[in-house]
Write a protein that holds these residues in place. Structure first.
Motif, PDB file in Angstrom:
ATOM      1  N   LEU A  52      -4.307 -15.539  -0.214  1.00  0.00           N
ATOM      2  CA  LEU A  52      -2.865 -15.034  -0.471  1.00  0.00           C
ATOM      3  C   LEU A  52      -2.842 -13.430  -0.506  1.00  0.00           C
ATOM      4  CD1 LEU A  52      -1.135 -17.746  -2.566  1.00  0.00           C
ATOM      5  CD2 LEU A  52      -0.905 -17.502  -0.050  1.00  0.00           C
ATOM      6  N   SER A  53      -3.794 -13.020  -1.036  1.00  0.00           N
ATOM      7  CA  SER A  53      -3.977 -11.359  -1.277  1.00  0.00           C
ATOM      8  C   SER A  53      -4.526 -10.986  -0.002  1.00  0.00           C
ATOM      9  CB  SER A  53      -5.169 -11.298  -2.657  1.00  0.00           C
ATOM     10  OG  SER A  53      -4.876 -11.816  -3.605  1.00  0.00           O
ATOM     11  N   LEU A  54      -5.289 -11.498   0.845  1.00  0.00           N
ATOM     12  CA  LEU A  54      -5.517 -10.968   1.858  1.00  0.00           C
ATOM     13  C   LEU A  54      -4.464 -10.913   2.859  1.00  0.00           C
ATOM     14  CD1 LEU A  54      -8.564 -11.368   4.323  1.00  0.00           C
ATOM     15  CD2 LEU A  54      -6.435 -12.553   5.132  1.00  0.00           C
ATOM     16  N   VAL A  55      -3.596 -11.913   2.906  1.00  0.00           N
ATOM     17  CA  VAL A  55      -2.217 -12.083   3.759  1.00  0.00           C
ATOM     18  C   VAL A  55      -1.358 -10.982   3.319  1.00  0.00           C
ATOM     19  CG1 VAL A  55      -0.308 -13.295   4.168  1.00  0.00           C
ATOM     20  CG2 VAL A  55      -2.504 -14.354   4.286  1.00  0.00           C
ATOM     21  N   VAL A  56      -1.170 -10.619   1.867  1.00  0.00           N
ATOM     22  CA  VAL A  56      -0.322  -9.805   1.485  1.00  0.00           C
ATOM     23  C   VAL A  56      -0.510  -8.233   2.199  1.00  0.00           C
ATOM     24  CG1 VAL A  56       0.236  -8.228  -0.578  1.00  0.00           C
ATOM     25  CG2 VAL A  56       0.517 -10.750  -0.554  1.00  0.00           C
ATOM     26  N   PHE A  57      -1.817  -7.877   2.130  1.00  0.00           N
ATOM     27  CA  PHE A  57      -2.543  -6.489   2.476  1.00  0.00           C
ATOM     28  C   PHE A  57      -2.482  -6.237   4.121  1.00  0.00           C
ATOM     29  CE2 PHE A  57      -3.649  -6.837  -2.098  1.00  0.00           C
ATOM     30  CZ  PHE A  57      -2.815  -5.615  -2.394  1.00  0.00           C
ATOM     31  N   LEU A  58      -2.738  -7.562   4.514  1.00  0.00           N
ATOM     32  CA  LEU A  58      -2.735  -7.526   6.115  1.00  0.00           C
ATOM     33  C   LEU A  58      -1.308  -7.460   6.701  1.00  0.00           C
ATOM     34  CD1 LEU A  58      -4.176  -7.664   8.951  1.00  0.00           C
ATOM     35  CD2 LEU A  58      -4.103 -10.147   8.869  1.00  0.00           C
ATOM     36  N   SER A  59      -0.251  -8.279   6.038  1.00  0.00           N
ATOM     37  CA  SER A  59       1.074  -8.159   6.155  1.00  0.00           C
ATOM     38  C   SER A  59       1.816  -6.543   5.782  1.00  0.00           C
ATOM     39  CB  SER A  59       1.846  -9.061   5.510  1.00  0.00           C
ATOM     40  OG  SER A  59       1.434 -10.426   5.874  1.00  0.00           O
ATOM     41  N   SER A  60       1.017  -6.038   4.831  1.00  0.00           N
ATOM     42  CA  SER A  60       1.383  -4.823   4.545  1.00  0.00           C
ATOM     43  C   SER A  60       1.213  -3.685   5.599  1.00  0.00           C
ATOM     44  CB  SER A  60       1.191  -4.313   3.169  1.00  0.00           C
ATOM     45  OG  SER A  60       1.633  -5.279   2.092  1.00  0.00           O
ATOM     46  N   GLN A  61      -0.044  -3.923   6.391  1.00  0.00           N
ATOM     47  CA  GLN A  61      -0.672  -2.896   7.103  1.00  0.00           C
ATOM     48  C   GLN A  61       0.422  -3.212   8.478  1.00  0.00           C
ATOM     49  OE1 GLN A  61      -4.850  -2.702   8.200  1.00  0.00           O
ATOM     50  NE2 GLN A  61      -5.078  -3.651   6.433  1.00  0.00           N
ATOM     51  N   ALA A  62       0.728  -4.402   8.788  1.00  0.00           N
ATOM     52  CA  ALA A  62       1.436  -4.874  10.042  1.00  0.00           C
ATOM     53  C   ALA A  62       3.080  -4.079   9.843  1.00  0.00           C
ATOM     54  CB  ALA A  62       1.436  -6.381  10.190  1.00  0.00           C
ATOM     55  N   ALA A  63       3.454  -4.134   8.619  1.00  0.00           N
ATOM     56  CA  ALA A  63       4.684  -3.531   8.323  1.00  0.00           C
ATOM     57  C   ALA A  63       4.994  -2.281   8.458  1.00  0.00           C
ATOM     58  CB  ALA A  63       5.338  -3.783   6.892  1.00  0.00           C
ATOM     59  N   LEU A  64       3.714  -1.474   7.965  1.00  0.00           N
ATOM     60  CA  LEU A  64       3.785  -0.009   7.902  1.00  0.00           C
ATOM     61  C   LEU A  64       3.490   0.790   9.279  1.00  0.00           C
ATOM     62  CD1 LEU A  64       2.380   0.974   4.315  1.00  0.00           C
ATOM     63  CD2 LEU A  64       4.629   1.009   5.301  1.00  0.00           C
ATOM     64  N   CYS A  65       2.443  -0.035   9.870  1.00  0.00           N
ATOM     65  CA  CYS A  65       1.985   0.811  10.986  1.00  0.00           C
ATOM     66  C   CYS A  65       2.923   0.619  12.304  1.00  0.00           C
ATOM     67  CB  CYS A  65       0.613   0.228  11.482  1.00  0.00           C
ATOM     68  SG  CYS A  65      -0.327   0.845  12.684  1.00  0.00           S
ATOM     69  N   ARG A  66       3.824   1.591  12.236  1.00  0.00           N
ATOM     70  CA  ARG A  66       4.644   1.716  13.300  1.00  0.00           C
ATOM     71  C   ARG A  66       5.060   3.075  13.504  1.00  0.00           C
ATOM     72  NH1 ARG A  66       8.038  -3.259  13.462  1.00  0.00           N
ATOM     73  NH2 ARG A  66       7.496  -4.510  11.592  1.00  0.00           N
TER      74      ARG A  66
END
Length: 151
Positions: A16-30
């Motif tokens: 779950l921690s891995l998913v949070v930090f990967l999702s955060s990258q996906a959200a910010l890398c725009r």
């Protein structure tokens, strides 16, 4: 049974921690959100993502070594090999964004400006590929836990 529950809980927490930090990258890398602060945040998130990937790997290995079914059973299962293979593929894909984020931070520090729109899009594409491939792993995990394709 307590050890099995502890190992499973730690593994799920790491995932779950891995998913949070990967999702955060996906959200910010725009492209539309890119600035110096976002570049630094992406680099930090990626570092934590790497640490959580190590935690996922270690807790997963611990489950195969000390879990109820044992090393011999787990490592003869095709679905475990699929899960591990996908994890390795995702890890290999993650190398490029990691190096890119570090390069971007150096460019910001050297006052060379933020990355180009094309670079941001290409990096986001790799992050999204990781996120989509990651979704295959829990499907394989559930199938393995239910005895599908087990030897």
């Amino acid at each position: 049974m307590s050890l099995e529950a502890l190992l499973a809980g730690l593994h799920i927490l790491a995932i779950l921690s891995l998913v949070v930090f990967l999702s955060s990258q996906a959200a910010l890398c725009r492209v539309e959100w890119m600035n110096a602060a976002v570049v630094r945040r992406l680099a930090r998130l990626d570092m934590i993502y790497g640490m959580t990937a190590v935690a996922v790997l270690l807790t997963g290995l611990a489950r195969t070594w000390w879990g109820m079914k044992g090393f011999e059973w787990y490592w003869h299962q095709p679905l475990l090999h699929f899960k591990f293979g996908m994890f390795v593929v995702i890890g290999l894909i993650s190398i490029k964004p990691t190096l890119t984020y570090r390069r971007w931070v150096k460019a910001i520090d050297a006052r060379q400006g933020i990355p180009s729109d094309d670079e941001v899009r290409a990096t986001r594409r790799l992050v999204m590929i990781q996120a989509h491939l990651l979704m295959l792993i829990p499907i394989a995990a559930v199938m393995l836990a239910r005895g599908v394709m087990t030897k």
